[in-house]
Write a protein that holds these residues in place. Structure first.
Motif, PDB file in Angstrom:
ATOM      1  N   UNK A 188      37.042  35.520  39.070  1.00 26.15           N
ATOM      2  CA  UNK A 188      37.993  35.904  38.730  1.00 26.15           C
ATOM      3  C   UNK A 188      39.140  36.285  40.242  1.00 26.15           C
ATOM      4  N   UNK A 189      38.333  37.147  40.949  1.00 27.34           N
ATOM      5  CA  UNK A 189      38.652  37.573  42.451  1.00 27.34           C
ATOM      6  C   UNK A 189      39.265  36.043  43.239  1.00 27.34           C
ATOM      7  N   UNK A 190      38.316  35.080  43.051  1.00 26.41           N
ATOM      8  CA  UNK A 190      38.534  33.779  43.987  1.00 26.41           C
ATOM      9  C   UNK A 190      40.066  33.178  43.304  1.00 26.41           C
ATOM     10  N   UNK A 191      40.199  33.115  42.165  1.00 23.67           N
ATOM     11  CA  UNK A 191      41.567  32.743  41.645  1.00 23.67           C
ATOM     12  C   UNK A 191      42.674  33.520  41.949  1.00 23.67           C
ATOM     13  N   UNK A 192      42.286  34.804  41.853  1.00 22.75           N
ATOM     14  CA  UNK A 192      43.454  35.850  42.359  1.00 22.75           C
ATOM     15  C   UNK A 192      43.931  35.387  43.770  1.00 22.75           C
ATOM     16  N   UNK A 193      42.856  35.212  44.788  1.00 22.95           N
ATOM     17  CA  UNK A 193      43.147  34.989  46.160  1.00 22.95           C
ATOM     18  C   UNK A 193      43.834  33.732  46.211  1.00 22.95           C
ATOM     19  N   UNK A 194      43.487  32.676  45.760  1.00 21.93           N
ATOM     20  CA  UNK A 194      44.019  31.397  45.832  1.00 21.93           C
ATOM     21  C   UNK A 194      45.419  31.086  45.134  1.00 21.93           C
ATOM     22  N   UNK A 195      45.420  31.376  43.951  1.00 22.70           N
ATOM     23  CA  UNK A 195      46.303  31.089  42.946  1.00 22.70           C
ATOM     24  C   UNK A 195      47.230  32.199  42.601  1.00 22.70           C
ATOM     25  N   UNK A 196      46.961  33.303  42.997  1.00 23.07           N
ATOM     26  CA  UNK A 196      47.758  34.475  42.644  1.00 23.07           C
ATOM     27  C   UNK A 196      48.135  34.848  41.121  1.00 23.07           C
ATOM     28  N   UNK A 197      46.763  34.339  40.426  1.00 22.90           N
ATOM     29  CA  UNK A 197      46.774  34.554  39.051  1.00 22.90           C
ATOM     30  C   UNK A 197      45.663  35.163  38.545  1.00 22.90           C
ATOM     31  N   UNK A 198      45.543  36.051  37.613  1.00 22.39           N
ATOM     32  CA  UNK A 198      44.428  36.515  36.888  1.00 22.39           C
ATOM     33  C   UNK A 198      43.920  35.818  35.867  1.00 22.39           C
ATOM     34  N   UNK A 199      42.618  35.208  35.732  1.00 25.80           N
ATOM     35  CA  UNK A 199      42.218  34.414  34.627  1.00 25.80           C
ATOM     36  C   UNK A 199      41.582  35.522  33.594  1.00 25.80           C
ATOM     37  N   UNK A 200      41.711  34.950  32.295  1.00 20.11           N
ATOM     38  CA  UNK A 200      41.403  35.720  31.123  1.00 20.11           C
ATOM     39  C   UNK A 200      39.891  35.361  31.145  1.00 20.11           C
ATOM     40  N   UNK A 201      38.998  36.631  30.777  1.00 20.41           N
ATOM     41  CA  UNK A 201      37.764  36.223  30.261  1.00 20.41           C
ATOM     42  C   UNK A 201      37.446  36.562  28.766  1.00 20.41           C
ATOM     43  N   UNK A 202      36.898  35.504  28.277  1.00 23.42           N
ATOM     44  CA  UNK A 202      36.814  35.308  26.584  1.00 23.42           C
ATOM     45  C   UNK A 202      35.261  35.407  26.426  1.00 23.42           C
ATOM     46  N   UNK A 203      34.612  36.135  25.726  1.00 25.24           N
ATOM     47  CA  UNK A 203      33.351  36.214  25.290  1.00 25.24           C
ATOM     48  C   UNK A 203      33.204  35.875  24.018  1.00 25.24           C
ATOM     49  N   UNK A 204      32.303  34.733  23.622  1.00 22.48           N
ATOM     50  CA  UNK A 204      32.134  34.250  22.485  1.00 22.48           C
ATOM     51  C   UNK A 204      30.925  35.359  21.711  1.00 22.48           C
ATOM     52  N   UNK A 205      31.344  35.690  20.529  1.00 25.56           N
ATOM     53  CA  UNK A 205      30.432  36.817  20.004  1.00 25.56           C
ATOM     54  C   UNK A 205      29.299  35.946  18.980  1.00 25.56           C
ATOM     55  N   UNK A 206      29.421  34.633  18.667  1.00 29.33           N
ATOM     56  CA  UNK A 206      28.560  34.116  17.796  1.00 29.33           C
ATOM     57  C   UNK A 206      27.630  33.257  18.682  1.00 29.33           C
ATOM     58  N   UNK A 252      39.086  25.930  32.089  1.00 25.92           N
ATOM     59  CA  UNK A 252      38.091  26.698  31.385  1.00 25.92           C
ATOM     60  C   UNK A 252      36.880  26.568  32.316  1.00 25.92           C
ATOM     61  N   UNK A 253      36.332  27.784  32.544  1.00 27.67           N
ATOM     62  CA  UNK A 253      34.951  27.651  33.133  1.00 27.67           C
ATOM     63  C   UNK A 253      33.898  28.399  32.226  1.00 27.67           C
ATOM     64  N   UNK A 254      33.094  27.834  32.162  1.00 24.19           N
ATOM     65  CA  UNK A 254      31.828  28.357  31.063  1.00 24.19           C
ATOM     66  C   UNK A 254      30.862  28.951  31.681  1.00 24.19           C
ATOM     67  N   UNK A 255      29.949  29.906  30.906  1.00 22.92           N
ATOM     68  CA  UNK A 255      28.782  30.538  31.419  1.00 22.92           C
ATOM     69  C   UNK A 255      28.315  31.212  30.554  1.00 22.92           C
ATOM     70  N   UNK A 256      26.873  31.875  30.843  1.00 25.85           N
ATOM     71  CA  UNK A 256      26.228  32.601  29.802  1.00 25.85           C
ATOM     72  C   UNK A 256      26.917  34.021  29.818  1.00 25.85           C
ATOM     73  N   UNK A 257      26.880  34.482  28.664  1.00 23.03           N
ATOM     74  CA  UNK A 257      27.678  35.845  28.505  1.00 23.03           C
ATOM     75  C   UNK A 257      26.970  36.842  29.012  1.00 23.03           C
ATOM     76  N   UNK A 258      25.675  36.802  29.253  1.00 21.35           N
ATOM     77  CA  UNK A 258      24.985  37.959  29.964  1.00 21.35           C
ATOM     78  C   UNK A 258      24.614  37.674  31.296  1.00 21.35           C
TER      79      UNK A 258
END
Length: 118
Positions: free
Chosen positions: A69-87, A52-58
């Motif tokens: 996301x594209x870095x992980x696709x290039x290195x591992x051939x996998x697309x990460x999922x982006x989850x935005x915390x609403x609260x 899990x890589x955390x960041x500010x949602x804006x």
């Protein structure tokens, strides 16, 4: 420096998604490791293994959505999922893969808190 991927287990899902692991260090891999060291952590839930890589949602939305996301696709051939915390003002880029988890673990990343352990 080479990594020893022969000792890493791939889950059935990893094999199905054709996850790949790097066999040598590259500038892209070095950057990805730095990102995980700075803003990420390794986690497990039952039989799931994740990074899990955390960041500010804006402020970090574009950086996570496109660059990391594209870095992980290039290195591992996998697309990460982006989850935005609403609260709260955070977002998480999630990579669920046993092989990628074990690869990072082999590099010295512990599961859970990494402070003073990397």
């Amino acid at each position: 420096m080479k990594t020893d991927n022969s000792k890493i287990d791939f889950s059935r899902e990893d094999l199905k998604r054709e996850v790949k692991l790097p066999n040598k260090f590259t500038p892209n891999l070095a950057e990805e490791i730095g990102i995980v060291a700075g803003d990420g952590h390794l986690t497990t839930k039952k039989k799931d293994y994740g990074i899990i890589i955390a960041g500010h949602k804006i402020d970090d939305l574009d950086y996570h959505s496109y660059y990391i996301k594209s870095l992980f696709e290039k290195i591992y051939n996998i697309t990460p999922h982006l989850r935005i915390e609403k609260k709260v003002n955070t977002l998480n880029l999630e990579i669920w893969s046993k092989a990628i988890f074990k690869f990072h673990n082999q590099l010295g990343f512990p599961r859970g808190k990494k402070k003073n352990k990397i």
